[in-house]
Write a protein that holds these residues in place. Structure first.
Motif, PDB file in Angstrom:
ATOM      1  N   ILE A   1       9.633  -1.301  13.255  1.00 57.02           N
ATOM      2  CA  ILE A   1       8.400  -1.069  12.505  1.00 57.02           C
ATOM      3  C   ILE A   1       7.346  -0.346  13.347  1.00 57.02           C
ATOM      4  O   ILE A   1       6.277   0.014  12.825  1.00 57.02           O
ATOM      5  CB  ILE A   1       7.803  -2.392  11.990  1.00 57.02           C
ATOM      6  CG1 ILE A   1       7.443  -3.321  13.167  1.00 57.02           C
ATOM      7  CG2 ILE A   1       8.750  -3.068  11.007  1.00 57.02           C
ATOM      8  CD1 ILE A   1       6.677  -4.564  12.763  1.00 57.02           C
TER       9      ILE A   1
ATOM     10  N   TYR B   1      -2.730  -0.704   3.494  1.00 56.44           N
ATOM     11  CA  TYR B   1      -3.625  -1.463   4.355  1.00 56.44           C
ATOM     12  C   TYR B   1      -4.443  -0.507   5.225  1.00 56.44           C
ATOM     13  O   TYR B   1      -5.668  -0.670   5.389  1.00 56.44           O
ATOM     14  CB  TYR B   1      -2.802  -2.418   5.225  1.00 56.44           C
ATOM     15  CG  TYR B   1      -3.572  -3.234   6.230  1.00 56.44           C
ATOM     16  CD1 TYR B   1      -4.503  -4.179   5.822  1.00 56.44           C
ATOM     17  CD2 TYR B   1      -3.355  -3.081   7.588  1.00 56.44           C
ATOM     18  CE1 TYR B   1      -5.211  -4.944   6.756  1.00 56.44           C
ATOM     19  CE2 TYR B   1      -4.049  -3.839   8.529  1.00 56.44           C
ATOM     20  CZ  TYR B   1      -4.966  -4.766   8.105  1.00 56.44           C
ATOM     21  OH  TYR B   1      -5.661  -5.514   9.024  1.00 56.44           O
TER      22      TYR B   1
ATOM     23  N   THR C   1      -1.151  -8.097   3.794  1.00 56.07           N
ATOM     24  CA  THR C   1       0.265  -7.730   3.771  1.00 56.07           C
ATOM     25  C   THR C   1       1.117  -8.963   3.468  1.00 56.07           C
ATOM     26  O   THR C   1       0.614 -10.087   3.396  1.00 56.07           O
ATOM     27  CB  THR C   1       0.663  -7.128   5.128  1.00 56.07           C
ATOM     28  OG1 THR C   1       0.175  -7.969   6.178  1.00 56.07           O
ATOM     29  CG2 THR C   1       0.070  -5.738   5.296  1.00 56.07           C
TER      30      THR C   1
ATOM     31  N   SER D   1       0.888  -2.826   1.005  1.00 54.68           N
ATOM     32  CA  SER D   1       1.847  -2.159   1.881  1.00 54.68           C
ATOM     33  C   SER D   1       1.191  -1.786   3.208  1.00 54.68           C
ATOM     34  O   SER D   1      -0.038  -1.778   3.346  1.00 54.68           O
ATOM     35  CB  SER D   1       2.381  -0.890   1.213  1.00 54.68           C
ATOM     36  OG  SER D   1       1.361   0.109   1.164  1.00 54.68           O
ATOM     37  N   THR D   2       2.017  -1.457   4.182  1.00 54.28           N
ATOM     38  CA  THR D   2       1.518  -1.055   5.491  1.00 54.28           C
ATOM     39  C   THR D   2       0.556   0.115   5.379  1.00 54.28           C
ATOM     40  O   THR D   2      -0.556   0.088   5.926  1.00 54.28           O
ATOM     41  CB  THR D   2       2.702  -0.664   6.403  1.00 54.28           C
ATOM     42  OG1 THR D   2       3.655  -1.730   6.426  1.00 54.28           O
ATOM     43  CG2 THR D   2       2.237  -0.358   7.809  1.00 54.28           C
ATOM     44  N   SER D   3       0.971   1.157   4.660  1.00 55.06           N
ATOM     45  CA  SER D   3       0.150   2.351   4.529  1.00 55.06           C
ATOM     46  C   SER D   3      -1.129   2.074   3.741  1.00 55.06           C
ATOM     47  O   SER D   3      -2.212   2.554   4.102  1.00 55.06           O
ATOM     48  CB  SER D   3       0.963   3.457   3.843  1.00 55.06           C
ATOM     49  OG  SER D   3       0.205   4.629   3.712  1.00 55.06           O
TER      50      SER D   3
ATOM     51  N   GLU E   1       5.713   2.938  12.046  1.00 53.72           N
ATOM     52  CA  GLU E   1       4.889   2.719  10.849  1.00 53.72           C
ATOM     53  C   GLU E   1       3.512   2.195  11.193  1.00 53.72           C
ATOM     54  O   GLU E   1       2.494   2.661  10.659  1.00 53.72           O
ATOM     55  CB  GLU E   1       5.572   1.722   9.903  1.00 53.72           C
ATOM     56  CG  GLU E   1       6.896   2.153   9.348  1.00 53.72           C
ATOM     57  CD  GLU E   1       7.582   0.990   8.640  1.00 53.72           C
ATOM     58  OE1 GLU E   1       7.098   0.584   7.553  1.00 53.72           O
ATOM     59  OE2 GLU E   1       8.576   0.480   9.188  1.00 53.72           O
ATOM     60  N   ILE E   2       3.464   1.192  12.067  1.00 55.15           N
ATOM     61  CA  ILE E   2       2.171   0.595  12.380  1.00 55.15           C
ATOM     62  C   ILE E   2       1.372   1.497  13.317  1.00 55.15           C
ATOM     63  O   ILE E   2       0.139   1.534  13.238  1.00 55.15           O
ATOM     64  CB  ILE E   2       2.308  -0.839  12.939  1.00 55.15           C
ATOM     65  CG1 ILE E   2       3.096  -0.892  14.239  1.00 55.15           C
ATOM     66  CG2 ILE E   2       2.951  -1.751  11.895  1.00 55.15           C
ATOM     67  CD1 ILE E   2       3.161  -2.285  14.872  1.00 55.15           C
TER      68      ILE E   2
ATOM     69  N   ALA F   1       5.357  -4.097   7.033  1.00 47.48           N
ATOM     70  CA  ALA F   1       4.839  -4.484   8.350  1.00 47.48           C
ATOM     71  C   ALA F   1       3.319  -4.613   8.339  1.00 47.48           C
ATOM     72  O   ALA F   1       2.610  -3.868   7.661  1.00 47.48           O
ATOM     73  CB  ALA F   1       5.266  -3.456   9.395  1.00 47.48           C
ATOM     74  N   ASN F   2       2.836  -5.554   9.118  1.00 45.48           N
ATOM     75  CA  ASN F   2       1.407  -5.809   9.264  1.00 45.48           C
ATOM     76  C   ASN F   2       0.904  -5.129  10.546  1.00 45.48           C
ATOM     77  O   ASN F   2       1.292  -5.523  11.640  1.00 45.48           O
ATOM     78  CB  ASN F   2       1.166  -7.320   9.331  1.00 45.48           C
ATOM     79  CG  ASN F   2      -0.293  -7.680   9.517  1.00 45.48           C
ATOM     80  OD1 ASN F   2      -1.160  -6.824   9.537  1.00 45.48           O
ATOM     81  ND2 ASN F   2      -0.569  -8.960   9.650  1.00 45.48           N
ATOM     82  N   PRO F   3       0.016  -4.131  10.447  1.00 48.63           N
ATOM     83  CA  PRO F   3      -0.457  -3.421  11.645  1.00 48.63           C
ATOM     84  C   PRO F   3      -1.605  -4.115  12.380  1.00 48.63           C
ATOM     85  O   PRO F   3      -2.099  -3.584  13.364  1.00 48.63           O
ATOM     86  CB  PRO F   3      -0.954  -2.074  11.082  1.00 48.63           C
ATOM     87  CG  PRO F   3      -0.659  -2.083   9.622  1.00 48.63           C
ATOM     88  CD  PRO F   3      -0.472  -3.501   9.202  1.00 48.63           C
TER      89      PRO F   3
END
Length: 345
Positions: free
Chosen positions: A19, A335, A323, A331-333, A22-23, A283-285
Motif C-alpha cells: 500500500i 480521504y 477509512t 477510499s484512500t484517494s 498509494e498512501i 489503505a489509511n494514509p
C-alpha cells in the motif's frame, strides 16, 4: 531516481511496497497543497527495489539520504527467509538513527480511550536488536540451544535519555518515565535506568521524572494511560510498548514514527505494507501524513505541521471521512481529497 523541481527543502521519498505507493501519493498531494515544503527525490527500497535492482536497499537510495539528510518512507517489505536483513534496521544502523519517536494522540472520538496524548522515545541501536545471536549444538541437533546477547552502553543510554528530556522540555511536556527491567536484568537495563536517572537530575527544575518496570508499565498503560506523558525505554521494550500505545488511539494506522540521528532523520508509517489490500483503495494514509507532520516540525515548519494535524482532526472527526480500518467507507484517494479541501478552505 526522479528529482522534483520544487524549491523546497531537499528530501528523499521512498514509496515502499504494497500500500506504500498509494498512501505516499496522498501525502505528496497534500504537501503540494501545503505549498510544497519539500523537494522530493523519489527512490526505491524494499521488494520493489529488489525486483528492479536485486537489492532491497540500493546504493542510490542510500546516496540520496546521505545527500538530503532527510527522508519520508512508506512501509517496506523484507522477504521472509533467504537471509535478508530488515531494511528498517539497516537504515537505522547505516545512518546511526539512535532515537525513535512515536507520538500517540486520540483523533477519532468515541473509542475506548479518550484524550490520549503521550510520546514514546525508544533507543534505536542497542539492546537485543544488535543481533548478536548464535546456536549451540547438542548431539545431532545443531540448533539445540539459541543464545542472544543484548548490549546497552552508558554512552547510548545517556544519549537517548538526554534526547527524551530535551524533547519533553522543548514540547512543553511535564513528565518523563524511564521504563526498564532492572529488577531482573540488573546489568543490561540497570545501566540504562541508572544513567537515565542521572540525566534526569539535570532537568529536575523543569519537569518531573520517574521510572516503571516494563510489565507494570504495560498494565498501567491499559488501566490508566493518562498518567504517562513522555516514556523513554530500551530498544526491545520500546518496540513492544509503542505498538501497545498505538492500540490506545486506534491502531498502527494512526501511528507515525521518526528515526533521528546526528546527521539524518527518517520519518515513516510504522505499520506494514499490507499487500493483501494493495491497490484496493482501502489503505489509511493517516500514519504517514502524521509522520510528515513530524518531519515538518523537525525542520521547524511548525505552522504547516499544525495546519496538517488540524485538517486530519477535522476530517477524521466526521464518520464520513474515515477509512475502512476506522469503521468508515472513505477510499484512500477520497480521504486525500477531503484533506486537500479542508486545507484550501
Amino acid at each position: 531516481m526522479a528529482n522534483a523541481t520544487s524549491p523546497g527543502i531537499p528530501a528523499t521519498l521512498i514509496p515502499g511496497d504494497g500500500i506504500g505507493p498509494e498512501i505516499v501519493d496522498v501525502v505528496v498531494r497534500v504537501f503540494d497543497t501545503l505549498g510544497s515544503p519539500f523537494a522530493w527525490e523519489t527512490c526505491q527500497a524494499g521488494v520493489n527495489a529488489l525486483e528492479k535492482s536485486g537489492d532491497l536497499l540500493p546504493p542510490e537510495t542510500l546516496a540520496s539520504i546521505r545527500r538530503t539528510g532527510l527522508a519520508l518512507k512508506g512501509p517496506l517489505t523484507t522477504p521472509i527467509g533467504g537471509g535478508f536483513r530488515s531494511v528498517n534496521v539497516r537504515l537505522r544502523e547505516t545512518f546511526q538513527l539512535y532515537a525513535n519517536v512515536r507520538p500517540a494522540r486520540t483523533i477519532v472520538p468515541g473509542g475506548r480511550y479518550e484524550k490520549i496524548d503521550l510520546v514514546l522515545v525508544r533507543e534505536n541501536l542497542e539492546g537485543l536488536y544488535v543481533g548478536h545471536e548464535h546456536y549451540v549444538p547438542i548431539g545431532d541437533d545443531a540448533h539445540a540451544v539459541a543464545m542472544a546477547t543484548g548490549i546497552n552502553t552508558r554512552a547510548g543510554a545517556r544519549r537517548i535519555a538526554r534526547f527524551a528530556f530535551d524533547y519533553a522540555v522543548r514540547n512543553n511536556r511535564k513528565k518523563v518515565t524511564i521504563v526498564h527491567k532492572a529488577n531482573v536484568l540488573k546489568a543490561l537495563t540497570g545501566l540504562f535506568l541508572e544513567t537515565a536517572q542521572q540525566v534526569g537530575l539535570d532537568y529536575a527544575d523543569q519537569l518531573e521524572f520517574n521510572d516503571r518496570i516494563v510489565d507494570a508499565c504495560a498494565m498501567q498503560l491499559v488501566l490508566n494511560p493518562w498518567q504517562f506523558d513522555v516514556i523513554v525505554s530500551t530498544n526491545l521494550f520500546g518496540d513492544i510498548l509503542s505498538d501497545q500505545i498505538a492500540g490506545l488511539v486506534g491502531g498502527l494506522g494512526m501511528a507515525p514514527g521518526a528515526n533521528i540521528g546526528e546527521g539524518a532523520a527518517i520519518f515513516e508509517a510504522v505499520h506494514g505494507s499490507a499487500p493483501d489490500i494493495a491497490g484496493q483503495g482501502l489503505a489509511n494514509p493517516t500514519a504517514l501524513l502524521l509522520a510528515g507532520a513530524l518531519m515538518l516540525d523537525h525542520k521547524n515548519l511548525h505552522a504547516p505541521a499544525k495546519k496538517l494535524r488540524d485538517a486530519i482532526d477535522d476530517v477524521l472527526g466526521a464518520e464520513s471521512g474515515r477509512t475502512a480500518d476506522l469503521g468508515g467507507k472513505t477510499s484512500t484517494s477520497k480521504y486525500g481529497d477531503l484533506l486537500i479541501e479542508r486545507l484550501r478552505g
